[in-house]
Structure formats: structure tokens, C-alpha cells
Write an enzyme that holds these catalytic residues in place. Structure first.
Site, PDB file in Angstrom:
ATOM      1  CG  ASN A 101      -2.170  -0.875   0.931  1.00  0.00           C
ATOM      2  OD1 ASN A 101      -3.049  -0.491   0.164  1.00  0.00           O
ATOM      3  ND2 ASN A 101      -2.194  -2.047   1.531  1.00  0.00           N
ATOM      4  NE  ARG A 111      -1.239  -1.814  23.340  1.00  0.00           N
ATOM      5  CZ  ARG A 111      -2.469  -2.295  23.527  1.00  0.00           C
ATOM      6  NH1 ARG A 111      -3.488  -1.479  23.567  1.00  0.00           N
ATOM      7  NH2 ARG A 111      -2.665  -3.581  23.668  1.00  0.00           N
ATOM      8  CG  MET A 153       0.672  -6.949  11.926  1.00  0.00           C
ATOM      9  SD  MET A 153      -0.942  -6.757  11.111  1.00  0.00           S
ATOM     10  CE  MET A 153      -1.785  -8.161  11.798  1.00  0.00           C
ATOM     11  CG  LEU A 194      -2.043   2.948  16.888  1.00  0.00           C
ATOM     12  CD1 LEU A 194      -2.778   3.941  15.989  1.00  0.00           C
ATOM     13  CD2 LEU A 194      -0.561   3.307  16.990  1.00  0.00           C
ATOM     14  CG  ASN A 226      -6.136   0.394   9.698  1.00  0.00           C
ATOM     15  OD1 ASN A 226      -5.025   0.077   9.264  1.00  0.00           O
ATOM     16  ND2 ASN A 226      -7.019  -0.498  10.103  1.00  0.00           N
ATOM     17  CG  HIS A 247     -10.123  -4.384   8.047  1.00  0.00           C
ATOM     18  ND1 HIS A 247      -9.231  -5.128   8.797  1.00  0.00           N
ATOM     19  CD2 HIS A 247     -11.225  -5.150   7.899  1.00  0.00           C
ATOM     20  CE1 HIS A 247      -9.787  -6.287   9.101  1.00  0.00           C
ATOM     21  NE2 HIS A 247     -10.996  -6.330   8.559  1.00  0.00           N
ATOM     22  CD  GLN A 291      -3.058  -8.284  -0.229  1.00  0.00           C
ATOM     23  OE1 GLN A 291      -2.370  -8.878  -1.050  1.00  0.00           O
ATOM     24  NE2 GLN A 291      -2.792  -8.292   1.067  1.00  0.00           N
TER      25      GLN A 291
HETATM   26  C1  GAR Z   1      -3.424  -4.901   3.828  1.00  0.00           C
HETATM   27  O1  GAR Z   1      -4.129  -5.877   3.096  1.00  0.00           O
HETATM   28  C2  GAR Z   1      -4.306  -4.306   4.909  1.00  0.00           C
HETATM   29  O2  GAR Z   1      -5.654  -4.238   4.538  1.00  0.00           O
HETATM   30  C3  GAR Z   1      -4.101  -5.274   6.045  1.00  0.00           C
HETATM   31  O3  GAR Z   1      -2.730  -5.565   5.997  1.00  0.00           O
HETATM   32  C4  GAR Z   1      -2.291  -5.540   4.637  1.00  0.00           C
HETATM   33  C5  GAR Z   1      -1.001  -4.766   4.547  1.00  0.00           C
HETATM   34  O4  GAR Z   1      -0.431  -4.923   3.296  1.00  0.00           O
HETATM   35  N1  GAR Z   1      -4.479  -4.672   7.284  1.00  0.00           N
HETATM   36  C6  GAR Z   1      -5.282  -5.243   8.206  1.00  0.00           C
HETATM   37  O5  GAR Z   1      -5.686  -6.397   8.114  1.00  0.00           O
HETATM   38  C7  GAR Z   1      -5.641  -4.352   9.396  1.00  0.00           C
HETATM   39  N2  GAR Z   1      -6.650  -4.932  10.209  1.00  0.00           N
HETATM   40  P1  GAR Z   1       0.838  -4.061   2.860  1.00  0.00           P
HETATM   41  O6  GAR Z   1       1.853  -4.113   4.000  1.00  0.00           O
HETATM   42  O7  GAR Z   1       1.350  -4.746   1.630  1.00  0.00           O
HETATM   43  O8  GAR Z   1       0.376  -2.653   2.602  1.00  0.00           O
END
Ligand code: GAR
Length: 205
Positions: free
Chosen positions: A15, A65, A90, A93, A107, A109, A171
Site C-alpha cells: 500500500n 505500548r 499489527m 495503538l 487505516n 482493512h 489487495q
Molecule cells: C493490507 O491488506 C491491509 O488491509 C491489512 O494488511 C495488509 C497490509 O499490506 N491490514 C489489516 O488487516 C488491518 N486490520 P501491505 O503491507 O502490503 O500494505
């Protein structure tokens, strides 16, 4: 005026790559000021350096944290970050961080929230038998995958889908959704009203 973004990631960083590409093409009224990762081998670190963006691994070992989040904030503030972008981050926060950047953290998702929060949204969608899932860009609040929704793209679930084929399609939708949502958010300067957003300029989705 260009908005300074601070990207926080634990993962591959794909992303981030698309956000950087939009920035470089001049289509995003923003620049990535800094990329922060909590994993030394995060792909996001390599991608940031490929594009010449400053990037740091901040080691969470031995920190609570909140202590870790204070370290993040110090780096973000040093770069003048106005909008925080989470991509596959991951760690949860701390309320301290969320309060500090209230309504200025986004964010992404891989599901149409409020469905399928948490881990492996692809398996959750397949197991539930939904016909549509997708991706959501939302403002981060104190709960995981929960805050007000900025933008969504639906993705059809095919009978032939496997976990990996569905993940790949979602994605691909994310790579369009995140830069678009960031642009809308910056230009539209939304005000949060409960769970909804009131846009200062006309929403263009
Ligand atoms: C993405 O698919 C995002 O939606 C997911 O992690 C991936 C990161 O991909 N996030 C979650 O599941 C948050 N709950 P990337 O590191 O290639 O951008």
C-alpha cells in the site's frame, strides 16, 4: 498546501508503494515525510528507501505500548506529520496515541467494515459465504478496525475463489482505495459527527 504523511507499517508495504507512486505522479496533495516500522525486515522499509523516503525501524523490545507510541510520536512530530497512515500495522495503538492524533489517523482493512474485523478477513468472508466483501479506509479510534468510514470499494466473491485469489483481488482494490481516500480526506477536510463524516467540500467517490 501539501500535507505531510507519516506511514506506520509492520508488513510488506505494498500500500505504501502505491501511495508513493501517487505522490510522485503529483496526483496526491501530500508527501510521505517518514515511514516507521516495528519489524526489522518489514518490506515497507525497503520500499520507502527505494523511493528515497526517510524510514526507520523502531524496536519495541522492552517498551510498554505507551512508551513505544511516545517514541513513534517523537519521530512523527520531528518530521511535521499532519496525517498518520497505517498500512498493515499489527500493534494496537495506545489510547494515548489515538488521543494525540484524534481523527488524524487512517487505516485500511481488507473487508467491508463493520464485517470481518481482526485477523484474516479473507477466510472470515469465505467461511461466512458472503457474495461481496471489499476494502475499507477508516479513521482509527480506540477500538480495532472500528472508527468512522472514509471510503470503501466492494469486491465480488466468486464461487471459485480460494483464500489467495480473493486476497489478491481485494489487495488490488486496496491499491486504488487508499490513495483515493487519502486525497478525499485531505481535500474534503471532513468533520467527524458520531460515526459519520461531514465533508467541507463535495465528496467525490
Ligand atoms: C493490507 O491488506 C491491509 O488491509 C491489512 O494488511 C495488509 C497490509 O499490506 N491490514 C489489516 O488487516 C488491518 N486490520 P501491505 O503491507 O502490503 O500494505
Amino acid at each position: 498546501m501539501t500535507t505531510t504523511l507519516g506511514v506506520i507499517s509492520s508488513g510488506r508495504g505494498e500500500n505504501l508503494r502505491y501511495i508513493l507512486q501517487e505522490e510522485r505522479s503529483g496526483r496526491l496533495p501530500a508527501r510521505v515525510g517518514v515511514v516507521l516500522v516495528d519489524q526489522p525486515d518489514a518490506g515497507a522499509l525497503r520500499i520507502a528507501r527505494e523511493y528515497g523516503a526517510s524510514a526507520y525501524f523502531l524496536d519495541p523490545a522492552g517498551l510498554s505500548r505507551e512508551e513505544y507510541d511516545k517514541k513513534l510520536i517523537a519521530h512523527l512530530e520531528a518530521e511535521g506529520v499532519q496525517l498518520v497512515i497505517l498500512t498493515g500495522y499489527m500493534r494496537i495503538l495506545s489510547p494515548y496515541f489515538v488521543r494525540h492524533y484524534r481523527d488524524r489517523i487512517l487505516n485500511i482493512h481488507p473487508a467491508l467494515l463493520p464485517s470481518f474485523r481482526g485477523m484474516d478477513a479473507f477466510s472470515q468472508a469465505l467461511e461466512h459465504g458472503v457474495k461481496w466483501t471489499g476494502t475499507t479506509v477508516h479513521i482509527v479510534d480506540e477500538e480495532v478496525d472500528h472508527g468512522p468510514i472514509v471510503y470503501q470499494i466492494p469486491v465480488r466473491v466468486l464461487d471459485s475463489d480460494t483464500h489467495d485469489s480473493l486476497k489478491a483481488r481485494i489487495q488490488r482494490a486496496e491499491y486504488r482505495a487508499y490513495p483515493k481516500a487519502i486525497k478525499m480526506f485531505i481535500e474534503g477536510r471532513p468533520r467527524v459527527q458520531g460515526r459519520t463524516l461531514v465533508w467541507q467540500t463535495e465528496e467525490k467517490n
